[in-house]
Design an enzyme around this catalytic site. Sequence first.
Site, short mmCIF file in Angstrom:
data_model
loop_
_atom_site.label_atom_id
_atom_site.label_comp_id
_atom_site.label_asym_id
_atom_site.label_seq_id
_atom_site.Cartn_x
_atom_site.Cartn_y
_atom_site.Cartn_z
N ASP A 114 38.26 48.63 34.95
CA ASP A 114 38.06 47.29 35.30
C ASP A 114 38.70 47.32 37.60
O ASP A 114 39.36 47.98 37.39
CB ASP A 114 38.71 46.14 35.17
CG ASP A 114 38.30 45.58 33.55
OD1 ASP A 114 36.43 45.74 33.97
OD2 ASP A 114 38.93 45.16 32.84
N HIS A 125 38.78 40.35 43.96
CA HIS A 125 37.37 39.54 43.63
C HIS A 125 37.05 38.64 44.12
O HIS A 125 37.80 37.68 45.12
CB HIS A 125 37.54 39.87 42.31
CG HIS A 125 38.23 40.92 42.08
ND1 HIS A 125 38.19 41.80 41.92
CD2 HIS A 125 39.67 41.19 40.66
CE1 HIS A 125 38.80 42.88 40.81
NE2 HIS A 125 40.15 41.89 40.29
N TYR A 184 34.41 38.90 37.53
CA TYR A 184 35.09 39.56 36.97
C TYR A 184 36.30 38.12 36.60
O TYR A 184 36.09 37.31 37.42
CB TYR A 184 35.68 40.84 37.58
CG TYR A 184 37.31 41.36 37.03
CD1 TYR A 184 37.13 42.20 35.38
CD2 TYR A 184 38.40 41.21 37.70
CE1 TYR A 184 38.28 42.20 34.83
CE2 TYR A 184 39.45 41.80 36.79
CZ TYR A 184 39.07 42.65 35.46
OH TYR A 184 40.09 43.24 35.20
N ARG A 239 39.04 38.45 35.83
CA ARG A 239 40.82 38.04 36.44
C ARG A 239 41.13 37.65 37.83
O ARG A 239 40.91 38.94 38.03
CB ARG A 239 41.57 39.37 35.36
CG ARG A 239 41.23 39.14 33.90
CD ARG A 239 42.97 40.89 33.40
NE ARG A 239 42.23 40.30 31.84
CZ ARG A 239 41.18 40.99 31.39
NH1 ARG A 239 40.79 41.40 31.32
NH2 ARG A 239 41.87 40.73 29.74
#
Length: 718
Positions: A81, A345, A299, A301
């Site tokens: 990740d 992100h 993603y 998080r």
Amino acid sequence: MSYLLIVESPAKAKTIKKYLGKDYKVVASMGHVRDLPKSQIGIDVEHDFAPKYIPIRGKGDVIKNLKKEAKGVKKVYLATDPDREGEAISWHLANLLNIDEHDPVRVTFNEITKAAVKAGVKQPRVIDLDLVDAQQARRILDRLVGYEISPFLWRKVKKGISAGRVQSVATRLIVDREEEIGAFKPQEYWSIDALTEKQGVKTPILSKFYGDENKKLELKNGEQTEEIMAQLKGADYSVKSVKKGVKRRQPFPPFITSTLQQDASRKLGYASKRTMQIAQELYEGVEIQGHGLVGLITYMRTDSLRISNEAVEDVRGYIRQKYGDNYCPAKPRVYKSKNSAQDAHEAIRPTSIEFDPESIKKNLSRDQLRLYKLIWDRFVASQMEAQVLDTVSADILAKNASSGHGYIFRTSGYTVRFAGFTALYEESRDEKDEETAPKALPELAEGDALKLVELKPEQHFTQPPARFNEATLIKALEENGIGRPSTYAPTIATILNREYVIKDGKSFKPTQLGIVTTKLMKELFSDIVSIEFTAKMERQLDEIEEGKKDWVTTVREFYEPFEASMKNAEEKLAGEYIKIPDEETDEICEYCGRRMVIKSGKYGKFMACPGYPECKNTKPIVVDTGAKCPKCGGRILQKYSKNNNKYYGCENNPTCDFMTWYEPTKENCPICGSVLLKKTGWKKIKLCSKEGCSYNTQPQPESAKPAEKTDAGEKSNG
């Protein structure tokens, strides 16, 4: 020769394998493969806090298989990740598989789509050691706190409990709020509502007392209110002034981790842990008919509000096609992340505008569909036009001709001129004790005469601050800089599992264990439970990630005063043991007259007489709601699950399987006569307890949604 790509989960591996084809083997590490040992602290404090990492127990076969798969391949890529934790897992894998950490083997992508995965594989980078150091510093700090304070708490309070940097602060927030509630002293105040009518118009006007013609007046008691009521009953009512305006409500930004957890809690009733589990499934890939495995969201998080240009253009095209050009702003909306955001992100969004919720609902579970639709609606709405409201406010004058006294009542309302983003999405709000519905006002002009229909005085008392629920606790943690997106859900799960807090309905309530432990921590380890200190540590971890601070120096700066606090605590409480007070109930022991208390045993909690061993009376914990079971007519009792969540079930269980999370009311269904249940949340409705009753399919009135006083876009990060 093929390539090997290592990810964390089998579901992720399966999705990525489809995109990369036969030249790639894709396998899963099943999360972390190495960690600090459980049986010892595993940190050499004397030598720059060097950690001792060992293979995680039970991962032997996984590690053996990874080493086997890595043999004979052209190259190994590490695609864990894209965050600190994922970077650390890649670093541990590189160490286990003898991969040079300076070799470009690290592959990252924000979404699991064919384009993103292929682009990531084409542009591998070296492992980011600053990210690894930041994760390692957090892990070491948490281990030092946990392995030094926890045994101390076992000896002084209760065996098996624990302390942690973030969990202790989260518990403190809940305990401090409970103390505020306990110390709160209600203040009396009054209100007067006036219902008036304009001649020839059926729509009534509801207005609220404001003051006299010179200033605002606070109604503090019944005597003062009665004096004003006497003047109002003989007064003439007319419109003193009217103000009209136009208000634009801007859409909310797409979700980040914290806002997703908050809205999923309010709208769907999901715990943060459940929200993240479902989001993980959507991210890693779901089987979509005709497309195979598809990663549906980016993603999950993240604390960044950034959106890729490609995604923005796609959604703007969708808005024009679905809703029309007037729903799409002239320029794309750009949302600014908080200064503390890592911005690694994008925000949480659908990976493709092709997969709208309606078209793929047959391929998703109920929970997946509900969360995906929430994410989809919020993202699409974030790029839509503002809502336009026609607003009106009016002052109504009540003039008593005989006394000359004049009093002002105020009313306001709005009508929607253009729905804008609310055609798709409306953000939920935390429950409020009192909400005023927006009113449709008749056409009013200055000087219009009004007829008084009713005056309604009402006594009120100020209310204490509300207990935290999941949504408001996450919001408080985020606003205070406590933890990061990946920590909110596990932190809440930990304080519940450790029984520092319990859930009373949807609210968190501290237990005696939580209160005693927090008090002790505040006295002896003030830094550990300090909101400011913990937030400062989070900022320092961010600086390590950014390469601005050395992790060993950071840990040392924390450890030296912490070690002094540990020594002081041991000396201060030498030979002492702190007893946790029993929680008293209203139940009176029928044998000795004492007030019974709650105890915990092998089979859960029960009531016991505090006079033991003289009096050995015990009872099961039973709270009768006064409602009757719709299936068998037995009593509906208030009960608690293994996780201390309150629910309601029939006394004849297991013979009768009736249970519900919703609190029984004292009202009966007008159709079948069964008890009505109270469902609270953004929409407050009542449901019939009898399964299949047609009452539950009838339209229910929505709870009031007052007009916003500030522009929605200005508070979008809350």
